[in-house]
Design a protein around this motif. Structure first.
Motif, PDB file in Angstrom:
ATOM      1  N   GLU A  31       0.862  -0.976   0.002  1.00 44.00           N
ATOM      2  CA  GLU A  31       0.111   0.011   0.018  1.00 44.00           C
ATOM      3  C   GLU A  31       1.171   1.288  -0.020  1.00 44.00           C
ATOM      4  O   GLU A  31       1.896   1.489   0.800  1.00 44.00           O
ATOM      5  CB  GLU A  31      -0.786  -0.072   1.238  1.00 44.00           C
ATOM      6  CG  GLU A  31      -1.752   1.523   1.451  1.00 44.00           C
ATOM      7  CD  GLU A  31      -2.442   1.856   0.493  1.00 44.00           C
ATOM      8  OE1 GLU A  31      -3.154   0.930  -0.234  1.00 44.00           O
ATOM      9  OE2 GLU A  31      -2.156   3.042   0.035  1.00 44.00           O
ATOM     10  N   HIS A  44     -21.454   4.494   1.844  1.00 47.90           N
ATOM     11  CA  HIS A  44     -22.896   4.192   1.849  1.00 47.90           C
ATOM     12  C   HIS A  44     -23.039   2.998   1.154  1.00 47.90           C
ATOM     13  O   HIS A  44     -22.506   2.939  -0.104  1.00 47.90           O
ATOM     14  CB  HIS A  44     -23.459   5.708   1.210  1.00 47.90           C
ATOM     15  CG  HIS A  44     -24.877   4.950   0.954  1.00 47.90           C
ATOM     16  ND1 HIS A  44     -25.764   5.381   0.152  1.00 47.90           N
ATOM     17  CD2 HIS A  44     -25.796   4.453   1.882  1.00 47.90           C
ATOM     18  CE1 HIS A  44     -26.999   5.133   0.175  1.00 47.90           C
ATOM     19  NE2 HIS A  44     -27.078   4.719   1.130  1.00 47.90           N
ATOM     20  N   ASP A 260     -11.867  -1.008  -8.079  1.00 42.42           N
ATOM     21  CA  ASP A 260     -11.868   0.109  -9.272  1.00 42.42           C
ATOM     22  C   ASP A 260     -10.794   0.042 -10.397  1.00 42.42           C
ATOM     23  O   ASP A 260     -11.183   0.505 -11.351  1.00 42.42           O
ATOM     24  CB  ASP A 260     -11.650   1.575  -8.344  1.00 42.42           C
ATOM     25  CG  ASP A 260     -12.715   2.056  -7.707  1.00 42.42           C
ATOM     26  OD1 ASP A 260     -13.882   1.175  -7.717  1.00 42.42           O
ATOM     27  OD2 ASP A 260     -12.730   3.232  -7.292  1.00 42.42           O
TER      28      ASP A 260
HETATM   29  C1  FAD Z   1     -16.655  10.790  -4.226  1.00 44.53           C
HETATM   30  C2  FAD Z   1     -16.680   9.349  -4.185  1.00 44.53           C
HETATM   31  C3  FAD Z   1     -17.823   8.737  -3.242  1.00 44.53           C
HETATM   32  C4  FAD Z   1     -17.933   7.251  -3.297  1.00 44.53           C
HETATM   33  N1  FAD Z   1     -18.900   6.732  -2.568  1.00 44.53           N
HETATM   34  C5  FAD Z   1     -19.153   5.463  -2.379  1.00 44.53           C
HETATM   35  C6  FAD Z   1     -20.121   4.819  -1.518  1.00 44.53           C
HETATM   36  O1  FAD Z   1     -20.736   5.537  -0.876  1.00 44.53           O
HETATM   37  N2  FAD Z   1     -20.359   3.489  -1.653  1.00 44.53           N
HETATM   38  C7  FAD Z   1     -19.421   2.814  -2.475  1.00 44.53           C
HETATM   39  O2  FAD Z   1     -19.472   1.579  -2.260  1.00 44.53           O
HETATM   40  N3  FAD Z   1     -18.352   3.411  -3.236  1.00 44.53           N
HETATM   41  C8  FAD Z   1     -18.263   4.589  -2.908  1.00 44.53           C
HETATM   42  N4  FAD Z   1     -17.244   5.161  -3.986  1.00 44.53           N
HETATM   43  C9  FAD Z   1     -16.497   4.280  -4.977  1.00 44.53           C
HETATM   44  C10 FAD Z   1     -15.292   3.642  -3.797  1.00 44.53           C
HETATM   45  O3  FAD Z   1     -14.676   4.496  -2.813  1.00 44.53           O
HETATM   46  C11 FAD Z   1     -14.548   2.495  -4.652  1.00 44.53           C
HETATM   47  O4  FAD Z   1     -15.368   1.707  -5.493  1.00 44.53           O
HETATM   48  C12 FAD Z   1     -13.404   1.560  -3.860  1.00 44.53           C
HETATM   49  O5  FAD Z   1     -12.536   2.547  -2.926  1.00 44.53           O
HETATM   50  C13 FAD Z   1     -12.632   0.902  -4.782  1.00 44.53           C
HETATM   51  O6  FAD Z   1     -12.111  -0.114  -4.051  1.00 44.53           O
HETATM   52  P1  FAD Z   1     -10.578  -0.411  -4.328  1.00 44.53           P
HETATM   53  O7  FAD Z   1      -9.842  -1.409  -3.266  1.00 44.53           O
HETATM   54  O8  FAD Z   1     -10.775  -0.992  -5.739  1.00 44.53           O
HETATM   55  O9  FAD Z   1      -9.867   0.948  -4.594  1.00 44.53           O
HETATM   56  P2  FAD Z   1      -9.174   1.933  -3.930  1.00 44.53           P
HETATM   57  O10 FAD Z   1     -10.192   2.066  -2.399  1.00 44.53           O
HETATM   58  O11 FAD Z   1      -8.906   3.270  -4.509  1.00 44.53           O
HETATM   59  O12 FAD Z   1      -7.770   1.315  -3.056  1.00 44.53           O
HETATM   60  C14 FAD Z   1      -6.744   1.532  -4.038  1.00 44.53           C
HETATM   61  C15 FAD Z   1      -5.412   1.610  -3.143  1.00 44.53           C
HETATM   62  O13 FAD Z   1      -4.272   1.164  -3.835  1.00 44.53           O
HETATM   63  C16 FAD Z   1      -3.269   2.210  -3.362  1.00 44.53           C
HETATM   64  N5  FAD Z   1      -2.380   2.493  -4.417  1.00 44.53           N
HETATM   65  C17 FAD Z   1      -2.633   2.923  -5.580  1.00 44.53           C
HETATM   66  N6  FAD Z   1      -1.530   2.981  -6.521  1.00 44.53           N
HETATM   67  C18 FAD Z   1      -0.597   2.323  -5.724  1.00 44.53           C
HETATM   68  C19 FAD Z   1       0.674   1.838  -6.025  1.00 44.53           C
HETATM   69  N7  FAD Z   1       1.173   2.310  -7.147  1.00 44.53           N
HETATM   70  N8  FAD Z   1       1.327   1.181  -5.231  1.00 44.53           N
HETATM   71  C20 FAD Z   1       0.806   0.882  -3.799  1.00 44.53           C
HETATM   72  N9  FAD Z   1      -0.213   1.170  -3.573  1.00 44.53           N
HETATM   73  C21 FAD Z   1      -1.137   2.100  -4.656  1.00 44.53           C
HETATM   74  C22 FAD Z   1      -4.207   3.553  -3.108  1.00 44.53           C
HETATM   75  O14 FAD Z   1      -3.261   4.277  -2.215  1.00 44.53           O
HETATM   76  C23 FAD Z   1      -5.497   2.744  -2.289  1.00 44.53           C
HETATM   77  O15 FAD Z   1      -5.128   2.286  -1.144  1.00 44.53           O
HETATM   78  C24 FAD Z   1     -17.254   6.492  -3.941  1.00 44.53           C
HETATM   79  C25 FAD Z   1     -15.917   7.023  -4.916  1.00 44.53           C
HETATM   80  C26 FAD Z   1     -16.066   8.513  -4.862  1.00 44.53           C
HETATM   81  C27 FAD Z   1     -14.620   9.195  -5.685  1.00 44.53           C
END
Ligand code: FAD
Length: 363
Positions: A31, A44, A260
């Motif tokens: 991370e 949410h 994502d």
């Molecule tokens: C304004 C907003 C509101 C939202 N509200 C909601 C909601 O209410 N409910 C919901 O379900 N979803 C919501 N979402 C979407 C939700 O935040 C994402 O779908 C979710 O965080 C995706 O999880 P993830 O683990 O795929 O990615 P992320 O949570 O983005 O995690 C990715 C991780 O990778 C790390 N990373 C990135 N690049 C590197 C690298 N090169 N080396 C090491 N680490 C790295 C980052 O620091 C991060 O911790 C919202 C998004 C936004 C922008």
């Protein structure tokens, strides 16, 4: 040589790390920052979230329960069209706390979770993946049989492996007021081009105001209009990207994307926490790091589960761009009690929803 190197410890990376470690695989999860920060999410989620958490999570993370949404074609003082369930539809939770909780579960399962480790390069070889990492003690190189790109909407892994980009990256903004509000409805304003603005009561944690729209649209201007309409002071502004997809492919020879990074989000809300963790479970179940051919099984499994939901989600989103008079007629006709699951648009044709709709016709 690790079985899996996981890039990014958000919900998707933490969930995959936990599940893979539970199966006895050697997992290194990297991370770049501190788990959970910076915040760019409303937290949410449907109540299904508690199926993914461990002991004590609800007491620690729960902020408010939500029964429905009031839709508005205009701003705060415009007519509200309520859609609701007779039971709790969703919860508002502490998103920073959620990420920490999920990362702790991954550690407890045996994954080596390291913060302050940024992946800067990824190279795919025939029999392994090489990863360059910038950590507190300098640059290190690690190798894995497989790589999980869970690094969010602007995924570096996706780019390094030339995997297809999501169709769209929306720009989301958030801010908070300190009003204590335990109300059980969120407000949705169809005022942002092709998407919406929102107000979410978070109990003792205050109220969140937010908005998302495609880049190029004046997001800040629309957000200021929302805040002015509510006549409220907000602080702690933050923003993030919301990928909308899905892309045609999320796997390569020895790597795969989850969350994502793979645009596993709901096109009509942008929510991705539950889709990402659901896909992480498919990945952990299907992928064997010694058999790259199993990547195809992951690609199939998550699409079988979520792609129809995403297709219907796209259709629902189109309603945000209908002319206002048509929106009013539609909202007026459909508002009231519903039986839809917020993560599953296909539940629009479920027996429980149809029963609820039919019961409204009775005199
Ligand atoms: C304004 C907003 C509101 C939202 N509200 C909601 C909601 O209410 N409910 C919901 O379900 N979803 C919501 N979402 C979407 C939700 O935040 C994402 O779908 C979710 O965080 C995706 O999880 P993830 O683990 O795929 O990615 P992320 O949570 O983005 O995690 C990715 C991780 O990778 C790390 N990373 C990135 N690049 C590197 C690298 N090169 N080396 C090491 N680490 C790295 C980052 O620091 C991060 O911790 C919202 C998004 C936004 C922008």
């Amino acid at each position: 040589m690790y079985d899996f190197v996981v890039v990014g410890v958000g919900p998707a990376g933490a969930r995959f790390s936990r599940r893979a470690a539970e199966q006895g695989y050697d997992v290194l999860a990297l991370e770049k920052g501190t788990v959970g920060t910076p915040l760019a999410c409303s937290g949410h989620v449907s109540t299904d979230i508690w199926a993914f958490t461990g002991e004590g999570a609800r007491e620690e993370l729960f902020q408010n329960e939500i029964y429905g949404a009031r839709f508005h074609v205009g701003g705060p003082h415009s007519t509200a069209y309520p859609f609701y369930k007779d039971d709790v539809a969703s919860n508002v939770i502490d998103r920073v706390g959620l990420d920490r909780h999920l990362a702790d579960l991954a550690r407890e399962a045996g994954a080596d979770v390291r913060e302050a480790h940024t992946v800067t390069a990824v190279t795919e070889h025939d029999d392994h993946i090489a990863v360059v990492v910038n950590g507190p003690d300098g640059v290190l190189e690690v190798e894995g049989k497989m790589l999980a790109g869970c690094d969010g909407p602007r995924s570096r892994v996706r780019e390094a492996l030339s995997l297809p980009e999501p169709d769209e990256l929306l720009h989301g903004v958030l801010a908070f007021s300190d009003e204590v509000d335990h109300e059980n409805f969120v407000d949705v304003h169809l005022t942002a081009p092709t998407f919406f603005a929102w107000r979410i009561p978070r109990g003792e944690a205050g109220v969140e105001y937010g908005l998302a729209a495609p880049p190029g649209v004046q997001v800040t201007k629309h957000f200021e209009e929302l805040i002015d309409g509510y006549e409220i002071d907000v602080a702690h502004r933050c923003s993030g990207a919301i990928p909308i997809g899905p892309p045609s492919r999320v796997t390569s020879r020895r790597a795969f994307l989850i969350g994502d990074a793979a645009a596993q989000t709901k096109p009509f809300t942008g929510g991705g926490i539950l889709y990402g963790m659901t896909a992480a479970d498919h990945a952990a179940r299907e992928i064997n790091p010694d058999r790259p051919a199993t990547l195809a099984a992951y690609e199939r499994a998550w699409r079988d589960d979520l792609e129809r939901e995403q297709s219907l989600g796209h259709i629902l989103r189109r309603a945000y761009s209908l002319p206002e008079p048509v929106q009013r007629i539609g909202l007026n006709a459909l508002s009231g009690e519903i039986g839809v699951h917020m993560d599953r648009p296909t539940s629009l044709v479920s027996p429980s929803h149809l029963k609820t709709m039919l019961s409204r016709l009775r005199p």
